[in-house]
Structures are given as C-alpha cells and as structure tokens.
Design a protein around this motif. Structure first.
Motif, PDB file in Angstrom:
ATOM      1  N   ASP A 190       0.795  -1.222   0.000  1.00 52.80           N
ATOM      2  CA  ASP A 190       0.000   0.000   0.000  1.00 52.80           C
ATOM      3  C   ASP A 190       0.834   1.281   0.000  1.00 52.80           C
ATOM      4  OD1 ASP A 190      -2.292  -1.547   0.032  1.00 52.80           O
ATOM      5  OD2 ASP A 190      -2.416  -1.568   2.220  1.00 52.80           O
ATOM      6  N   THR A 191       2.135   1.148  -0.062  1.00 52.31           N
ATOM      7  CA  THR A 191       3.010   2.318   0.007  1.00 52.31           C
ATOM      8  C   THR A 191       2.981   3.126  -1.279  1.00 52.31           C
ATOM      9  OG1 THR A 191       4.420   1.105   1.529  1.00 52.31           O
ATOM     10  CG2 THR A 191       5.365   3.061   0.516  1.00 52.31           C
ATOM     11  N   PHE A 192       2.858   2.453  -2.405  1.00 55.78           N
ATOM     12  CA  PHE A 192       2.863   3.109  -3.705  1.00 55.78           C
ATOM     13  C   PHE A 192       1.558   2.815  -4.427  1.00 55.78           C
ATOM     14  CE2 PHE A 192       7.202   2.157  -2.488  1.00 55.78           C
ATOM     15  CZ  PHE A 192       7.787   3.414  -2.581  1.00 55.78           C
ATOM     16  N   ASN A 193       1.007   3.824  -5.107  1.00 54.12           N
ATOM     17  CA  ASN A 193      -0.249   3.619  -5.821  1.00 54.12           C
ATOM     18  C   ASN A 193       0.003   2.908  -7.154  1.00 54.12           C
ATOM     19  OD1 ASN A 193       0.326   5.600  -7.882  1.00 54.12           O
ATOM     20  ND2 ASN A 193      -0.341   7.221  -6.478  1.00 54.12           N
ATOM     21  N   ASP A 194      -1.067   2.520  -7.822  1.00 57.33           N
ATOM     22  CA  ASP A 194      -0.957   1.739  -9.056  1.00 57.33           C
ATOM     23  C   ASP A 194      -0.207   2.492 -10.158  1.00 57.33           C
ATOM     24  OD1 ASP A 194      -2.255  -0.392  -7.883  1.00 57.33           O
ATOM     25  OD2 ASP A 194      -4.208   0.083  -8.762  1.00 57.33           O
TER      26      ASP A 194
END
Length: 150
Positions: A79-83
């Motif tokens: 969840d640290t980086f978005n898609d």
C-alpha cells in the motif's frame, strides 16, 4: 587504475539538462519523476544521482523518507505506492535493465499505458532514458555524492 576525466563538455551538459527539463515538464508530477530517478539510480548504483534525487524528493517535494526507504522493494510494499507509481516503477526497471531482458515486456508497457496518457507515457519513457544517461555519465566519471558534477 587509469585517470578518468571529470570534465563534461558544456554542450553535452546543456543538451542533457534541456532533455531532462523537457521530459519532466511533460510528466507533470515531480514526486513521480523523482521516484523514477531514484529507482533507476539504485539499479545503476549511481551514488551521486541517488544523493541528489533523494534530497530533491524529500526536501523540495515533501516525499516521505519511509517511501524512499521502501523504494528498493516497492513490489513488496503493497500500500506504500499507488498503481500509477507501480506502473512507472516497473517500466523504469524494464528500461533500465534492458540489457538483461533484451526488450520491455508487453505487459509492463501495457500496464503503464493504462495509467498514463500517450503524451505522459512518452515523457515518462524520456525521463527514464535521461536518468539512465545521467547515471552512466556520473558513474563512469566517478563523481561522488555531493561532489562537483561538471
């Protein structure tokens, strides 16, 4: 060890700086631009560029030190980086490591194309190419973190 030139031709420097500015301008997201620069610099082991781009990301663009620390293992940091960021990072790795795969996988390119308009994708690719060129210039000239680049 033979002596290495630390000089960079002014014309080359000016052209590279102009290319960097053009690529970044079309992408429009300074945090993403720095994440891409940091990830490519990690892969290329360019200490000079890592030092500079981490500083820009954190100090100038407000990026969190935690995200920078997790960038090397972005796939596992769910969840640290978005898609969109993940697609850009995957493309960064594919282009940076082109010599080990001989091509950018269609799946990687197609995933990036889902998250970026065609002009943005062109600028993202240009940004990746530019940072790889900077990395090679700095590493081959043995420019140390915080040292003079020209």
């Amino acid at each position: 060890m033979t002596a290495r030139t630390r000089q960079l031709d002014a014309g080359v420097r000016t052209a590279m700086q102009a290319l960097s500015a053009a690529a970044k301008k079309g992408l429009g997201d300074p945090v993403l631009t720095e994440l891409v620069a940091i990830r490519a610099s990690q892969l290329n082991q360019c200490a000079f560029c890592l030092d500079m781009h981490v500083d820009i990301a954190v100090r100038k663009n407000g990026e969190s030190p935690k995200r920078i620390a997790l960038l090397n293992s972005w796939r596992e940091a769910d969840d640290t980086f978005n898609d969109r960021e993940k697609a850009a990072l995957a493309l960064t790795e594919a282009i940076t490591l082109l010599t080990t795969a001989d091509y950018v996988p269609n799946e990687t390119y197609d995933e990036a194309a889902k998250h970026f308009t065609e002009p943005e994708l062109a600028h993202l690719i240009a940004s990746i190419v530019v940072i790889n060129n900077w990395n090679r210039l700095m590493v081959s000239r043995r420019i140390e973190p915080g040292g003079p680049a020209w």
